[in-house]
Design an enzyme around this catalytic site. Sequence first.
Site, mmCIF file in Angstrom:
data_model
loop_
_atom_site.group_PDB
_atom_site.id
_atom_site.type_symbol
_atom_site.label_atom_id
_atom_site.label_comp_id
_atom_site.label_asym_id
_atom_site.label_seq_id
_atom_site.Cartn_x
_atom_site.Cartn_y
_atom_site.Cartn_z
ATOM 1 N N LYS A 76 -13.590 -5.340 -1.116
ATOM 2 C CA LYS A 76 -14.925 -5.663 -0.592
ATOM 3 C C LYS A 76 -14.889 -7.016 0.113
ATOM 4 C CE LYS A 76 -19.739 -5.850 -2.273
ATOM 5 N NZ LYS A 76 -20.602 -5.755 -3.473
ATOM 6 N N SER A 151 -24.386 -2.528 -3.082
ATOM 7 C CA SER A 151 -23.898 -3.116 -1.864
ATOM 8 C C SER A 151 -22.443 -2.800 -1.539
ATOM 9 C CB SER A 151 -24.052 -4.638 -1.939
ATOM 10 O OG SER A 151 -23.263 -5.162 -2.982
ATOM 11 N N SER A 175 -24.192 -2.725 -7.872
ATOM 12 C CA SER A 175 -23.497 -2.523 -6.588
ATOM 13 C C SER A 175 -22.161 -1.817 -6.649
ATOM 14 C CB SER A 175 -23.306 -3.856 -5.885
ATOM 15 O OG SER A 175 -24.476 -4.179 -5.196
HETATM 16 N N1 GLN Z 1 -29.301 -3.673 -5.365
HETATM 17 C C1 GLN Z 1 -29.234 -4.903 -6.087
HETATM 18 C C2 GLN Z 1 -29.693 -6.041 -5.216
HETATM 19 O O1 GLN Z 1 -30.034 -5.775 -4.124
HETATM 20 C C3 GLN Z 1 -27.867 -5.133 -6.619
HETATM 21 C C4 GLN Z 1 -26.911 -5.681 -5.635
HETATM 22 C C5 GLN Z 1 -25.569 -5.987 -6.230
HETATM 23 O O2 GLN Z 1 -25.249 -5.525 -7.328
HETATM 24 N N2 GLN Z 1 -24.810 -6.803 -5.534
HETATM 25 O O3 GLN Z 1 -29.720 -7.161 -5.605
#
Ligand code: GLN
Length: 475
Positions: A76, A151, A175
């Site tokens: 990532k 994400s 994410s």
């Molecule tokens: N969807 C969550 C957010 O927008 C989690 C994102 C993540 O785990 N990086 O914060």
Amino acid sequence: MAAKTVSQLVQMLERGEITSVEIVTEYLKAIDEHKDLNAYITVTHETALQQAKESDMRRKEGKPKSKFDGIPIAIKDNICTKGVLTTCASGILQNFIPPYSATAYQKLLDAGFILLGKTNLDEFAMGSTTETSFFGPTKNPVDTTKVPGGSSGGSAAAVAADMAPVALGSDTGGSIRQPASFCGVVGIKPTYGRVSRYGLVAFASSLDQIGTFAHTVKDAASVLAVISGIDERDATSINKPVDFDSTTVTGNIKGLRIGVPREYFNGVNEAIVTAVKDVLKKLESQGAVIREISLQYTDYAVPIYYLIATAEASSNLARYDGVRYGYRSKNIQKLNDLYVKTRQEGFGKEVKRRIILGTFALSSGYYDAYYLKALKGRRLIIDDFTKAFSQCDCIVAPVTTTTAFGIGEKISDPLSLYMADILTIQANLAGIPGLSVPVAKDAHGLPIGVQIMAQHFNEKVMLNVAQAVEECVTL
Ligand code: GLN
């Protein structure tokens, strides 16, 4: 090349049936063929092939760095890779080449893994669709009109479309688990402190953890074991023995108590509820004891998370000021322009929204009412899990309320996206490990995952249950 799991590839390398150069070439070809999915931001063609050659030499000499020597991996793009562009999918870091490597990545290099490239994500990992990326959205390989989740959408899509056998992601509020569920692959978020966060670009430091994606539980577990362990460069990493790898993943769950939180089924799509219940029945027939439990603060998890995560983000992202590194506005008349215009032009809309929300929650006069209250709520959630784990050894539940939705469908309604995180964020708030394992498909052929959570540092039990699940489903 028929093989697509890490363990199959390792076996083929050990038997001399394939070379690392051949494996890497195949994956690079697949990456080229699936360019339309936009799963990768950077592909490291030349260095990957060069490293594969070196790996093959080591194997020839009988000196592989580990059994994984020569296995390619995708990472990532919020995990620092020395000398390789690391953008966080943000305009502000679009040219950032880190002078150091994240500990997790370094451990992979030390084990002989080969970097295929850096995968797409929501800008600074803020989102659940990969649509907020500066480089455009990633598409779900199962149905390209759908989001891959986020994400870590690029990593999930890369594994799902066989553009990498294994990938790293990060999970602050879901994410890894949510995109794994949307794309039909395994995704593990380990216990907070299990994997060093050194070199993971910080979003919300008390919640962020690096974890793995793969096709099988064993693959995801064995690569997670490689990157786990205490690190003097991350004071929140913890010195606990890494007591799991592919060999501990037996799938034996006889007598294991599985808790099913009743609050995790509210507002969840019927196909997902049915899939989770089917799995529970199968686990019961294998000797697990299923009992209903309650996680009574579930409804408060979204507001608590979005106060804490944005507060920490507003502080972490203060470093992008156009002075030290990253993008700098060309349009500067006076000193203040440097900060204001750089941040105005460099950050996307969602990141700005979170910086503003977090700054507000931390501001004098509101700190007690919002941030402090959220911290107290977080404590209640942690205690709630402690109570739950006195009644069960692990928790099984849905990962998401829906399967993958359309690209563009929810992006203009941030609140509905935030609400959709309800089933994953509690594990981050409590710091416990959680994973998603694919179990079924809905009527449109979209993947459904089941979530498994366990007590702090009890990945071993969690992975065993996941293996039992993997073995009892047919996809
Ligand atoms: N969807 C969550 C957010 O927008 C989690 C994102 C993540 O785990 N990086 O914060």
